[in-house]
Design a protein around this motif. Structure first.
Motif, PDB file in Angstrom:
ATOM      1  N   GLY A 124       3.955  20.303  -5.143  1.00  8.54           N
ATOM      2  CA  GLY A 124       2.650  20.019  -5.722  1.00  8.54           C
ATOM      3  C   GLY A 124       2.196  18.589  -5.473  1.00  8.54           C
ATOM      4  N   PHE A 125       2.974  17.827  -4.711  1.00  2.79           N
ATOM      5  CA  PHE A 125       2.633  16.437  -4.388  1.00  2.79           C
ATOM      6  C   PHE A 125       1.886  16.389  -3.067  1.00  2.79           C
ATOM      7  CE2 PHE A 125       6.502  14.205  -6.596  1.00  2.79           C
ATOM      8  CZ  PHE A 125       6.109  14.739  -7.814  1.00  2.79           C
ATOM      9  N   ASP A 126       1.022  15.374  -2.912  1.00  7.45           N
ATOM     10  CA  ASP A 126       0.414  15.166  -1.605  1.00  7.45           C
ATOM     11  C   ASP A 126       1.380  14.326  -0.753  1.00  7.45           C
ATOM     12  OD1 ASP A 126      -0.037  12.355  -2.067  1.00  7.45           O
ATOM     13  OD2 ASP A 126      -1.994  12.781  -2.940  1.00  7.45           O
ATOM     14  N   LEU A 127       1.052  14.159   0.517  1.00  8.66           N
ATOM     15  CA  LEU A 127       1.947  13.472   1.452  1.00  8.66           C
ATOM     16  C   LEU A 127       2.255  12.046   1.019  1.00  8.66           C
ATOM     17  CD1 LEU A 127       3.588  13.729   4.018  1.00  8.66           C
ATOM     18  CD2 LEU A 127       1.561  13.088   5.323  1.00  8.66           C
ATOM     19  N   ASP A 128       1.250  11.324   0.523  1.00 10.10           N
ATOM     20  CA  ASP A 128       1.478   9.950   0.069  1.00 10.10           C
ATOM     21  C   ASP A 128       2.450   9.907  -1.100  1.00 10.10           C
ATOM     22  OD1 ASP A 128      -0.167   8.838   2.001  1.00 10.10           O
ATOM     23  OD2 ASP A 128      -1.932   8.781   0.695  1.00 10.10           O
ATOM     24  N   GLU A 129       2.305  10.843  -2.044  1.00  7.25           N
ATOM     25  CA  GLU A 129       3.215  10.888  -3.189  1.00  7.25           C
ATOM     26  C   GLU A 129       4.642  11.197  -2.742  1.00  7.25           C
ATOM     27  OE1 GLU A 129       0.831  12.485  -7.037  1.00  7.25           O
ATOM     28  OE2 GLU A 129       0.829  13.846  -5.302  1.00  7.25           O
ATOM     29  N   ILE A 130       4.785  12.090  -1.785  1.00  7.32           N
ATOM     30  CA  ILE A 130       6.117  12.440  -1.275  1.00  7.32           C
ATOM     31  C   ILE A 130       6.745  11.228  -0.592  1.00  7.32           C
ATOM     32  CG2 ILE A 130       7.328  13.813   0.477  1.00  7.32           C
ATOM     33  CD1 ILE A 130       5.391  16.123  -0.256  1.00  7.32           C
ATOM     34  N   GLN A 131       5.974  10.534   0.243  1.00 11.22           N
ATOM     35  CA  GLN A 131       6.506   9.357   0.931  1.00 11.22           C
ATOM     36  C   GLN A 131       6.877   8.264  -0.065  1.00 11.22           C
ATOM     37  OE1 GLN A 131       3.295   8.738   3.727  1.00 11.22           O
ATOM     38  NE2 GLN A 131       4.404   9.809   5.346  1.00 11.22           N
ATOM     39  N   ASP A 132       6.057   8.066  -1.090  1.00 11.56           N
ATOM     40  CA  ASP A 132       6.348   7.060  -2.112  1.00 11.56           C
ATOM     41  C   ASP A 132       7.619   7.429  -2.885  1.00 11.56           C
ATOM     42  OD1 ASP A 132       5.656   4.722  -3.832  1.00 11.56           O
ATOM     43  OD2 ASP A 132       5.409   6.293  -5.349  1.00 11.56           O
ATOM     44  N   LEU A 133       7.744   8.681  -3.266  1.00  9.67           N
ATOM     45  CA  LEU A 133       8.934   9.116  -4.000  1.00  9.67           C
ATOM     46  C   LEU A 133      10.187   8.949  -3.146  1.00  9.67           C
ATOM     47  CD1 LEU A 133      10.311  10.367  -6.454  1.00  9.67           C
ATOM     48  CD2 LEU A 133       9.697  12.628  -5.540  1.00  9.67           C
ATOM     49  N   ARG A 134      10.110   9.337  -1.884  1.00  7.00           N
ATOM     50  CA  ARG A 134      11.266   9.193  -0.999  1.00  7.00           C
ATOM     51  C   ARG A 134      11.664   7.735  -0.850  1.00  7.00           C
ATOM     52  NH1 ARG A 134       9.554  11.564   3.459  1.00  7.00           N
ATOM     53  NH2 ARG A 134       9.144   9.590   4.481  1.00  7.00           N
ATOM     54  N   ALA A 135      10.679   6.844  -0.712  1.00  4.59           N
ATOM     55  CA  ALA A 135      10.969   5.408  -0.593  1.00  4.59           C
ATOM     56  C   ALA A 135      11.634   4.891  -1.872  1.00  4.59           C
ATOM     57  CB  ALA A 135       9.689   4.627  -0.296  1.00  4.59           C
ATOM     58  N   ARG A 136      11.146   5.313  -3.021  1.00 10.67           N
ATOM     59  CA  ARG A 136      11.737   4.885  -4.296  1.00 10.67           C
ATOM     60  C   ARG A 136      13.169   5.416  -4.442  1.00 10.67           C
ATOM     61  NH1 ARG A 136       8.065   3.602  -8.820  1.00 10.67           N
ATOM     62  NH2 ARG A 136       6.045   3.133  -7.917  1.00 10.67           N
ATOM     63  N   LEU A 137      13.375   6.660  -4.051  1.00 10.80           N
ATOM     64  CA  LEU A 137      14.722   7.229  -4.129  1.00 10.80           C
ATOM     65  C   LEU A 137      15.677   6.536  -3.162  1.00 10.80           C
ATOM     66  CD1 LEU A 137      13.861  11.013  -4.534  1.00 10.80           C
ATOM     67  CD2 LEU A 137      14.837   9.488  -6.269  1.00 10.80           C
ATOM     68  N   ASP A 138      15.184   6.184  -1.976  1.00  6.20           N
ATOM     69  CA  ASP A 138      16.016   5.428  -1.021  1.00  6.20           C
ATOM     70  C   ASP A 138      16.400   4.073  -1.612  1.00  6.20           C
ATOM     71  OD1 ASP A 138      15.864   7.522   0.797  1.00  6.20           O
ATOM     72  OD2 ASP A 138      14.369   6.537   2.085  1.00  6.20           O
ATOM     73  N   ARG A 139      15.438   3.401  -2.259  1.00  6.91           N
ATOM     74  CA  ARG A 139      15.726   2.124  -2.921  1.00  6.91           C
ATOM     75  C   ARG A 139      16.740   2.309  -4.039  1.00  6.91           C
ATOM     76  NH1 ARG A 139      10.416   0.418  -4.744  1.00  6.91           N
ATOM     77  NH2 ARG A 139      11.412  -0.065  -6.712  1.00  6.91           N
ATOM     78  N   LEU A 140      16.573   3.359  -4.829  1.00  6.39           N
ATOM     79  CA  LEU A 140      17.508   3.654  -5.913  1.00  6.39           C
ATOM     80  C   LEU A 140      18.910   3.898  -5.364  1.00  6.39           C
ATOM     81  CD1 LEU A 140      18.166   4.334  -8.885  1.00  6.39           C
ATOM     82  CD2 LEU A 140      17.402   6.682  -8.393  1.00  6.39           C
ATOM     83  N   THR A 141      19.010   4.677  -4.307  1.00  9.15           N
ATOM     84  CA  THR A 141      20.308   4.970  -3.692  1.00  9.15           C
ATOM     85  C   THR A 141      20.969   3.689  -3.201  1.00  9.15           C
ATOM     86  OG1 THR A 141      19.572   7.180  -3.051  1.00  9.15           O
ATOM     87  CG2 THR A 141      21.478   6.288  -1.879  1.00  9.15           C
ATOM     88  N   ALA A 142      20.215   2.835  -2.540  1.00 11.29           N
ATOM     89  CA  ALA A 142      20.764   1.571  -2.041  1.00 11.29           C
ATOM     90  C   ALA A 142      21.243   0.696  -3.197  1.00 11.29           C
ATOM     91  CB  ALA A 142      19.724   0.832  -1.202  1.00 11.29           C
ATOM     92  N   ALA A 143      20.470   0.642  -4.265  1.00 13.96           N
ATOM     93  CA  ALA A 143      20.861  -0.172  -5.425  1.00 13.96           C
ATOM     94  C   ALA A 143      22.141   0.380  -6.053  1.00 13.96           C
ATOM     95  CB  ALA A 143      19.733  -0.204  -6.452  1.00 13.96           C
TER      96      ALA A 143
END
Length: 149
Positions: A124-143
């Protein structure tokens, strides 16, 4: 508004629970979508890496997927039995096994092309929301990776 300390111990306040619940929900959607391809979600991830990189040593494949060889080996055996990958010991180093998609495994890529679109639609997310969520999750994983000794 500040959350009282006692409320931090509520289940609905736990980010790990929210991530786990989302992961389980994704698993259910992937199970339905991947059924037509004859793949489980972990097998799909293996094929994604092989479609992207071609032949790889099993160790390197495991690094991409964040899986150890004990978890990866049974996945590869099932994919090999299904005719989708081929495993071969290195002639230079008997300890190293290389894996590559077969012709049938490569052909499956075309049928899998609709999977990301169907998953995106299910969110139910648009492409920008998906890209933003993925970037945040990548940051979370790295942290989290750097917080673990």
């Amino acid at each position: 508004m500040t959350t009282p300390a006692a409320d931090w111990l509520r289940l609905d306040q736990q980010i790990c629970f929210s991530l786990n619940a989302a992961s389980r929900a994704f698993g259910g959607v992937y199970r339905v979508i991947l059924k037509d391809l004859g793949l489980t979600y972990p097998q799909y991830l293996v094929m994604l890496v092989l479609w992207e990189h071609g032949e790889l040593p099993v160790k390197r494949l495991g690094e991409h997927l964040r899986l150890d060889s004990g978890t990866l080996s049974p996945l590869l055996k099932r994919l090999e039995a299904a005719g989708l990958v081929q495993r071969e010991r290195s002639a230079h180093d008997e300890r190293s096994v290389r894996v590559r998609p077969t012709g049938e495994g490569l052909a499956l890529r075309e049928r899998a092309a609709e999977v990301p679109r169907r998953i995106a639609a299910a969110t139910g997310f648009d492409l920008d929301e998906i890209q933003d969520l993925r970037a945040r999750l990548d940051r979370l994983t790295a942290a989290l990776d750097s917080a673990t000794p």
